[in-house]
Motif scaffolding. Structure first.
Motif, PDB file in Angstrom:
ATOM      1  N   GLY A   1       7.841   2.218   4.693  1.00  0.00           N
ATOM      2  CA  GLY A   1       6.439   2.577   4.548  1.00  0.00           C
ATOM      3  C   GLY A   1       5.489   1.440   4.848  1.00  0.00           C
ATOM      4  O   GLY A   1       4.296   1.520   4.532  1.00  0.00           O
ATOM      5  N   LEU A   2       5.985   0.368   5.456  1.00  0.00           N
ATOM      6  CA  LEU A   2       5.171  -0.805   5.759  1.00  0.00           C
ATOM      7  C   LEU A   2       5.521  -1.327   7.151  1.00  0.00           C
ATOM      8  O   LEU A   2       6.672  -1.221   7.587  1.00  0.00           O
ATOM      9  N   LYS A   3       4.548  -1.934   7.807  1.00  0.00           N
ATOM     10  CA  LYS A   3       4.834  -2.602   9.065  1.00  0.00           C
ATOM     11  C   LYS A   3       5.613  -3.887   8.779  1.00  0.00           C
ATOM     12  O   LYS A   3       5.461  -4.482   7.708  1.00  0.00           O
TER      13      LYS A   3
ATOM     14  N   ARG B   1       0.838  -1.202   0.000  1.00  0.00           N
ATOM     15  CA  ARG B   1       0.000   0.000   0.000  1.00  0.00           C
ATOM     16  C   ARG B   1       0.868   1.246   0.000  1.00  0.00           C
ATOM     17  O   ARG B   1       1.895   1.298   0.687  1.00  0.00           O
TER      18      ARG B   1
ATOM     19  N   ARG C   1       8.754   0.929   9.450  1.00  0.00           N
ATOM     20  CA  ARG C   1       7.735   1.746   8.780  1.00  0.00           C
ATOM     21  C   ARG C   1       8.342   3.028   8.227  1.00  0.00           C
ATOM     22  O   ARG C   1       7.952   3.485   7.149  1.00  0.00           O
TER      23      ARG C   1
ATOM     24  N   THR D   1       6.240   8.822  -1.413  1.00  0.00           N
ATOM     25  CA  THR D   1       5.226   7.783  -1.531  1.00  0.00           C
ATOM     26  C   THR D   1       5.232   7.305  -2.974  1.00  0.00           C
ATOM     27  O   THR D   1       5.243   8.116  -3.894  1.00  0.00           O
TER      28      THR D   1
ATOM     29  N   ARG E   1       2.404   4.253   1.134  1.00  0.00           N
ATOM     30  CA  ARG E   1       2.580   5.054   2.335  1.00  0.00           C
ATOM     31  C   ARG E   1       3.959   5.679   2.279  1.00  0.00           C
ATOM     32  O   ARG E   1       4.856   5.193   1.594  1.00  0.00           O
ATOM     33  N   ALA E   2       4.143   6.764   3.017  1.00  0.00           N
ATOM     34  CA  ALA E   2       5.414   7.478   2.996  1.00  0.00           C
ATOM     35  C   ALA E   2       6.540   6.568   3.481  1.00  0.00           C
ATOM     36  O   ALA E   2       6.395   5.821   4.444  1.00  0.00           O
ATOM     37  N   ARG E   3       7.655   6.646   2.774  1.00  0.00           N
ATOM     38  CA  ARG E   3       8.847   5.887   3.135  1.00  0.00           C
ATOM     39  C   ARG E   3      10.069   6.758   2.920  1.00  0.00           C
ATOM     40  O   ARG E   3      10.008   7.754   2.185  1.00  0.00           O
TER      41      ARG E   3
END
Length: 271
Positions: free
Chosen positions: A240-242, A27, A236, A70, A29-31
């Protein structure tokens, strides 16, 4: 490449200085990666949004290290080439970024897609140096940075992730320098602070285990995180991910690694 990876087409080649990834993007998300990243769309295009609000769409985008962004794709999977900044001469990545976004951009993206097809046919045990990686993906070997031996030793220690945690004080003592002098030398040689460098390498080390059924709390401890909260927050921030999302999306990923800088044996990790 193993049967699961062959069926999905998902693979990751990891060396101390490079990563080639072909797999799920996740998905958007900011990274904020600690390395230079080249994203290439397998199909369709990519959508890039940077922290300053700029948006762009292209088949390939390049991001300098430590640029918060992102990335989204028309297709579930993406190709990504990752280059560790301390491994190349200063200014090389800025020049490469300009070339990738210029008239030669399509040739670069075509070459990276061709590299993906070639990597799908490679086997465990083959040698793979940074120069060979660059030639395969970029058509040329990027000039290597000459690093002070005292800093080079610290970089190797940080990358081992075994035994006692590597600290600036321990590296300074081994180098025969005061901690303040060592920290100054480290940043001068690598372009980044010791603490930020170590944080990125710790998060990068997670990639070696991404397709394994593993206890994440134990993994966090093994690679030097004080607790699961710090682990999750760091991963994260960089990806940008768990952590759990990374592992969930990597079950069909074939992972290959090269353990040493330069030419060394390529081994496949257990899935």
């Amino acid at each position: 490449m193993d049967d699961i990876g062959r069926k999905s087409g998902h693979l990751m080649l990891i060396t101390p200085e490079r990563v080639f990834y072909a797999g799920l993007l996740g998905r958007p998300r900011a990274r904020c990666s600690g390395a230079f990243n080249i994203y290439v769309a397998i199909e369709g295009g990519l959508w890039l949004t940077t922290s300053d609000g700029r948006e762009s769409r292209a088949a390939m985008v390049a991001l300098l290290p430590h640029v918060k962004h992102t990335i989204a794709s028309d297709y579930r999977s993406v190709l990504s080439v990752v280059i560790e900044p301390e491994s190349v001469c200063p200014g090389v990545l800025e020049d490469l970024s300009a070339r990738l976004s210029g008239p030669d951009g399509k040739a670069f993206s075509d070459r990276i897609r061709a590299a993906y097809l070639a990597l799908r046919e490679r086997h465990a045990g083959e040698d793979f140096s940074s120069a060979e990686f660059d030639s395969l993906c970029l058509g040329e070997a990027l000039p290597q940075r000459a690093v002070d031996p005292r800093v080079a030793r610290a970089i190797l220690q940080i990358g081992r992730f075994c035994g006692e945690p590597v600290t600036a004080a321990s590296c300074a003592a081994e180098a025969g320098l005061s901690p303040s002098r060592f920290l100054h030398l480290f940043k001068e040689e690598t372009g980044i602070s010791f603490r930020s460098f170590r944080a990125w390498k710790r998060a990068r080390h997670l990639l070696h285990f991404a397709n394994q059924d593993i206890n994440l709390a134990h993994l966090a401890q093994d690679i030097g995180y004080p607790d699961s909260t710090h682990f999750s927050h760091s991963i994260r921030r960089f990806y940008g991910l768990k952590p759990r999302a990374i592992f969930s999306g990597s079950r069909d990923l074939a992972i290959f690694r090269c353990n040493r800088t330069g030419s060394s044996g390529l081994t496949q990790e257990a899935g």
